[in-house]
Scaffold this active site. Sequence first.
Site, mmCIF file in Angstrom:
data_model
loop_
_atom_site.group_PDB
_atom_site.id
_atom_site.type_symbol
_atom_site.label_atom_id
_atom_site.label_comp_id
_atom_site.label_asym_id
_atom_site.label_seq_id
_atom_site.Cartn_x
_atom_site.Cartn_y
_atom_site.Cartn_z
ATOM 1 N N CYS A 251 0.792 -1.223 0.000
ATOM 2 C CA CYS A 251 0.000 0.000 0.000
ATOM 3 C C CYS A 251 0.830 1.281 0.000
ATOM 4 O O CYS A 251 0.295 2.353 -0.166
ATOM 5 C CB CYS A 251 -0.919 0.019 1.214
ATOM 6 S SG CYS A 251 -0.023 0.102 2.783
ATOM 7 N N GLY A 252 2.125 1.177 0.204
ATOM 8 C CA GLY A 252 2.945 2.388 0.265
ATOM 9 C C GLY A 252 3.699 2.503 1.570
ATOM 10 O O GLY A 252 4.788 3.064 1.609
#
Length: 283
Positions: A251-252
Amino acid sequence: MSDTESGYVSGCSSQDSLPDVHFTKAHLKFLNSKLQQLEPQEILQWCITSLPGLYQTTAFGLTGLVTIDMLSKMTGPLKPNVDLIFLDTLHHFDETLELVERVRKQYGTTIHVYKPEGCETAKDFSAKHGSKLWETNDELYDYVAKVEPAERAYSELQVKAVLTGRRRSQGGKRGDLDIVEVDDAGVIKVNPLANWTFKQVQEYVEANGVPYNDLLNRGYKSVGDWHSTQPVAQGEDERSGRWKGKTKTECGIHNPKSRYAQFLRQKQEAELSQALEGVKVEA
């Protein structure tokens, strides 16, 4: 001679804190070679005795829940006192939010909840960022819903090290996961159950009465936001239900190569450069 006079700090020193922990690449490699051979409980014991500013980041997936339970059962001279950090994206399943309260009630653990900046509800989020940002700009969504709140949490809580629920058997980029990592910001990330399989995690949950997300009984194995999580088909790896049909697997938060992570790094470098330009060097 006092510790101050000698230049050293001991266990009986009057100083309240010790210096932050820093690892060289060689030290990190050595640590991983040793920790790799230990059971998760032993790795957690090492974390408690060795790492200052230790927290656990969790979205209350099975692995994170096992970690919480293991910590609750640990005994020794140093009592585990590891607070949880939960990033409420405002788009979690109701079942996930219900689980958060069950965990809070069963273990009595302090849970620090961080939401997207300036938002309390999904309606607030849509008003600020537009409808379905995860479809129009998924990297921006990851940043405002997860990365920025995580960075805010780390800053406000003075986090130096975190326990994560990542495992090699989850597939994707996690296949070559180390036990201990250090991110670009210098935060130490420990993956105590990196060696375990999904089956081992399941067996621990069943044997120890660990509360878990009701969605797991409906074919889900890894649960994230409702808009990007689906049940897993037989034979698929456990995170295949996340971002179905897309090439992304992170997701980052755990992906330093995302465009927004790079943007932040460039921004920090620019600010540092600007600050240095304003410093007068005196002869």
